[in-house]
Design an enzyme around this catalytic site. Structure first.
Site, PDB file in Angstrom:
ATOM      1  N   ASP A  76      -6.714  -1.307   5.603  1.00  0.00           N
ATOM      2  CA  ASP A  76      -6.393  -2.186   4.484  1.00  0.00           C
ATOM      3  C   ASP A  76      -6.829  -3.623   4.691  1.00  0.00           C
ATOM      4  O   ASP A  76      -6.382  -4.510   3.980  1.00  0.00           O
ATOM      5  CB  ASP A  76      -4.882  -2.162   4.216  1.00  0.00           C
ATOM      6  CG  ASP A  76      -4.447  -0.844   3.614  1.00  0.00           C
ATOM      7  OD1 ASP A  76      -5.211  -0.307   2.795  1.00  0.00           O
ATOM      8  OD2 ASP A  76      -3.363  -0.355   3.968  1.00  0.00           O
ATOM      9  N   ASP A  94      -1.121  -0.650   5.850  1.00  0.00           N
ATOM     10  CA  ASP A  94      -0.803   0.197   6.988  1.00  0.00           C
ATOM     11  C   ASP A  94      -1.533  -0.195   8.271  1.00  0.00           C
ATOM     12  O   ASP A  94      -1.388   0.442   9.289  1.00  0.00           O
ATOM     13  CB  ASP A  94      -1.051   1.663   6.661  1.00  0.00           C
ATOM     14  CG  ASP A  94      -2.479   1.896   6.222  1.00  0.00           C
ATOM     15  OD1 ASP A  94      -3.396   1.388   6.871  1.00  0.00           O
ATOM     16  OD2 ASP A  94      -2.674   2.591   5.207  1.00  0.00           O
ATOM     17  N   ASP A 123       0.867  -1.163   0.000  1.00  0.00           N
ATOM     18  CA  ASP A 123       0.000   0.000   0.000  1.00  0.00           C
ATOM     19  C   ASP A 123       0.913   1.224   0.000  1.00  0.00           C
ATOM     20  O   ASP A 123       2.076   1.126   0.396  1.00  0.00           O
ATOM     21  CB  ASP A 123      -0.850  -0.056   1.276  1.00  0.00           C
ATOM     22  CG  ASP A 123      -1.761   1.125   1.423  1.00  0.00           C
ATOM     23  OD1 ASP A 123      -2.527   1.362   0.487  1.00  0.00           O
ATOM     24  OD2 ASP A 123      -1.697   1.794   2.456  1.00  0.00           O
TER      25      ASP A 123
HETATM   26  P1  ADP Z   1      -3.934   4.590  -0.384  1.00  0.00           P
HETATM   27  O1  ADP Z   1      -3.859   3.477  -1.378  1.00  0.00           O
HETATM   28  O2  ADP Z   1      -3.050   5.722  -0.779  1.00  0.00           O
HETATM   29  O3  ADP Z   1      -3.714   4.152   1.027  1.00  0.00           O
HETATM   30  P2  ADP Z   1      -6.887   4.654  -0.236  1.00  0.00           P
HETATM   31  O4  ADP Z   1      -7.284   3.638  -1.241  1.00  0.00           O
HETATM   32  O5  ADP Z   1      -7.096   4.339   1.182  1.00  0.00           O
HETATM   33  O6  ADP Z   1      -5.399   5.215  -0.485  1.00  0.00           O
HETATM   34  O7  ADP Z   1      -7.645   5.995  -0.583  1.00  0.00           O
HETATM   35  C1  ADP Z   1      -7.539   6.541  -1.872  1.00  0.00           C
HETATM   36  C2  ADP Z   1      -7.738   8.019  -1.859  1.00  0.00           C
HETATM   37  O8  ADP Z   1      -9.068   8.339  -1.404  1.00  0.00           O
HETATM   38  C3  ADP Z   1      -6.820   8.746  -0.945  1.00  0.00           C
HETATM   39  O9  ADP Z   1      -5.600   9.061  -1.558  1.00  0.00           O
HETATM   40  C4  ADP Z   1      -7.631  10.000  -0.634  1.00  0.00           C
HETATM   41  O10 ADP Z   1      -7.482  10.942  -1.670  1.00  0.00           O
HETATM   42  C5  ADP Z   1      -9.061   9.526  -0.666  1.00  0.00           C
HETATM   43  N1  ADP Z   1      -9.593   9.240   0.679  1.00  0.00           N
HETATM   44  C6  ADP Z   1      -9.945   8.043   1.179  1.00  0.00           C
HETATM   45  N2  ADP Z   1     -10.418   8.144   2.434  1.00  0.00           N
HETATM   46  C7  ADP Z   1     -10.346   9.465   2.749  1.00  0.00           C
HETATM   47  C8  ADP Z   1     -10.662  10.244   3.917  1.00  0.00           C
HETATM   48  N3  ADP Z   1     -11.160   9.692   5.024  1.00  0.00           N
HETATM   49  N4  ADP Z   1     -10.451  11.557   3.865  1.00  0.00           N
HETATM   50  C9  ADP Z   1      -9.955  12.133   2.749  1.00  0.00           C
HETATM   51  N5  ADP Z   1      -9.636  11.468   1.639  1.00  0.00           N
HETATM   52  C10 ADP Z   1      -9.824  10.164   1.619  1.00  0.00           C
HETATM   53 MG    MG Z   2      -3.838   3.140   2.897  1.00  0.00          MG
END
Ligand code: ADP
Ligand code: MG
Length: 609
Positions: free
Chosen positions: A506, A502, A318
């Protein structure tokens, strides 16, 4: 007398053997002890047959066949000593396995013994009452004196001091804490008393979370036998063949001899054929490997995890919080409206994000100390963002595409877009910094022979590719929705696949992988529980340490088992000529077992980098 209860079979066999021996030396009648030993032998054999049928139902059939054949064979040719020796070996092996498992339990016991028990509660009248941690309620004020263990998770409201968090994070240096900082249960106060407000019940506090994690790890049955199982069937078949052939040769060479003479040959082979190295040496190696991992702050939940980790071909990481640091720093707030100030937008956003576990959300909340406003109707859409109502305003926070349909200027870094009352209000950009240990960890993994390393992220192309390049991962998959991350893991060609996440949000992808590794039990949530291994410190390099140890463990177990099997097969061939008396064969076999088990302990030493 716990040990007596636990290992009674072994002691019983030893005592009976001693009595039988004394009777033999005194030249007294040994019928009674002989009969008892035979009866016990038959009972143990029956018990093993029962267990065999059970494992057979699970689709495995193992080396136990040999032991089950050996016991009645010895009784049949009336060699009580050899039969006794096999009983010693079987019950001893069982006890040894128990012992090894209980050694692993010791970690857990130590953890439980060190659990916080009391809290000094500060009463309204200023006096202090000592109460059990279970009676502490959220919101209570407590005093933590120098040298005290922090009883429950809490937040300092007066005073500052240093706290030893080593029992939780493994971090050996004391961490300075001041007013407003969070304290974790199980950490130990340094030199100054502090007052703190309780934020979590004992059962939900950090220490208990780690205890639960370790418990769930131990609750998984010690099924390390997979590796041994693979060799068990051919080994058993070859041994039986050697036994029968030996019997056949004896019949051919000496047709006039009694039937029991020929059968003796078979029995002599069976005695040396007993499969303890397979049954015990491999589990001992895996247990040693697991304890080695836990010395490296990696909590592995079961033996098969080590095996899969050792054979892993693909790694998926991730991005946010895993390859990058687990707290981001706000870079800029760019407004697209004049209705609100930057401070107002930040406060509204922080208030809404305080209901999310996402690392981005945590980082935004922590960016200021201003008191949060209550948020209602909070709804989080995984991988997109969230909606909420704060202070009479409707908020939509997250990815640009999720927040607004307007054509807006997109940030080039990780960013959170905010719409207030259905109107795009602005963007908060964040610095998503690579962990300092990330490039070397990826490099180590490559050197360990992992050829397929990918990054899976929901973030934008530019950000993803920049981090991908800096970190050295080969494949970068960006703008993935949570379901697509799972798809990417499931469709990986080269398996086993390991997913490193993390530990906050996830869990689905950790479950989808053959091995899920969660970073940081500190933020222990669903993810740490659905993971197969948890890294207890905030250090990505533990991932390559874990792989190195797993490979080493696997190698030791394999080499050990193969050597032991080869030695046993040679002994069988020698025994088939009839020159090893059954009792001597049993002793030889025992020597092989002990050697194999001692060699298995090598898995516990540190592999070379
Ligand atoms: P990553 O793979 O970077 O861990 P995620 O799949 O968890 O990311 O989330 C993808 C995107 O969705 C993040 O980069 C963010 O832009 C947005 N996002 C998800 N959850 C939130 C939240 N609680 N607040 C703000 N943005 C969020
Ligand atoms: Mg993440």
């Amino acid at each position: 007398m716990n040990w007596l209860k636990k290992y009674w079979k072994f002691y019983l066999v030893l005592v009976l053997g001693a009595i039988h021996g004394i009777l033999t030396i005194l030249n007294k009648d040994q019928t009674v002890t002989a009969v008892i030993l035979c009866v016990i032998g038959v009972l143990f054999a029956l018990e093993m047959i029962k267990e065999m049928i059970e494992t057979f139902k699970e689709g495995r059939w193992g080396v136990d066949v040999l032991a089950v054949v050996a016991i009645p064979s010895m009784i049949f040719v009336n060699d009580i000593w050899a039969e006794w020796m096999i009983l010693v070996m079987l019950t001893g092996g069982e006890s040894l396995e128990d012992y090894a498992t209980s050694q692993a339990d010791k970690d857990l016991k130590a953890l439980l013994n060190n659990a916080p028990r009391f809290a000094h509660k500060l009463l309204d009248n200023g006096s202090i009452e000592n109460i059990s941690v279970d009676q502490v309620a959220v919101g209570d004020l407590i005093v933590i004196n120098p040298g005290d263990q922090v009883p429950v998770d809490c937040q300092i409201i007066s005073g500052d001091s240093q706290f030893d968090e080593s029992s939780i994070t493994g971090e050996s240096l004391p961490v300075p804490k001041k007013i407003g900082d969070d304290l974790f249960s199980g950490s130990v106060n340094g030199d100054y008393a502090v007052k703190a407000k309780v934020t979590k019940l004992a059962a939900e506090s950090e220490y208990q979370t780690i205890v639960n994690l370790v418990k769930s790890a131990q609750a998984q049955p010690a099924r390390f036998v997979k590796l041994a199982d693979r060799y068990a069937v051919p080994f058993t078949i070859i041994s039986l063949i050697i036994g029968f052939v030996a019997m056949g040769i004896s019949m051919h060479n000496n047709p006039s001899a009694a039937w029991s003479v020929h059968f003796m040959r078979f029995a002599q082979v069976m005695v040396v054929a007993s499969p303890c190295p397979l049954l015990i040496a491999a589990p001992v190696a895996f247990l040693s490997g697991m304890s080695n991992m836990s010395r490296h702050q990696v909590q592995v939940k079961s033996g098969p995890t080590i095996e899969k980790l050792g054979r892993a071909k693909t790694f998926a990481f991730d991005k946010t919080g895993t390859l990058t640091k687990n707290s981001l720093v706000i870079d800029q707030i760019k407004l697209a409206t004049t209705d609100f100030t930057k401070d107002q937008v930040l406060l509204l956003t922080r208030s809404a994000e305080s209901h999310s576990n996402h690392i981005i959300a945590n980082s935004i909340v922590k960016s200021s100390d201003e008191k949060l406003l209550p948020a209602t109707n909070v709804q989080e859409i995984a991988g997109q963002g969230l909606t909420a109502e704060v202070d009479g305003h409707k908020l939509k926070i997250g990815k640009a595409s999720f927040v607004t349909d307007d054509k807006i200027e997109l940030a080039t870094t990780t960013a959170v877009y905010v719409a207030i009352d259905d109107k795009y209000a602005g963007v908060i950009t964040l610095k998503d910094q690579l962990r300092p240990e990330t490039p070397s960890t990826i490099q180590d993994l490559k050197e360990l022979g992992i050829q397929h390393i990918m990054m899976l992220t929901g973030d934008k192309k530019e950000v993803a590719e920049a981090i991908g390049k800096e970190s050295g991962v080969g494949t970068v998959k960006y703008e993935l929705l949570p379901g697509e991350k799972i798809q990417a893991i499931k469709s990986a060609k080269h398996r086993p696949v390991v997913m490193v996440g993390d530990g906050v949000n996830d869990s689905p992808s950790l479950t989808a992988a053959d091995v899920g590794i969660a970073m940081g039990a500190k933020e222990a949530t669903a993810a740490s529980e659905s993971a197969d291994a948890v890294i207890l410190v905030d250090d990505l390099s533990k991932v390559s340490d874990a792989v190195r140890i797993a490979k080493w463990t696997l190698k030791v177990a394999k080499v050990d088992v193969l050597i032991a099997m080869a030695v046993v097969l040679v002994l069988e061939l020698i025994a088939s000529t009839g020159i090893i008396p059954a009792f001597g064969g049993a002793i030889l076999q025992e020597a092989v077992d002990l050697t194999a088990i001692s060699l298995a302990l090598i898995a516990g030493i540190e592999p070379k980098k």
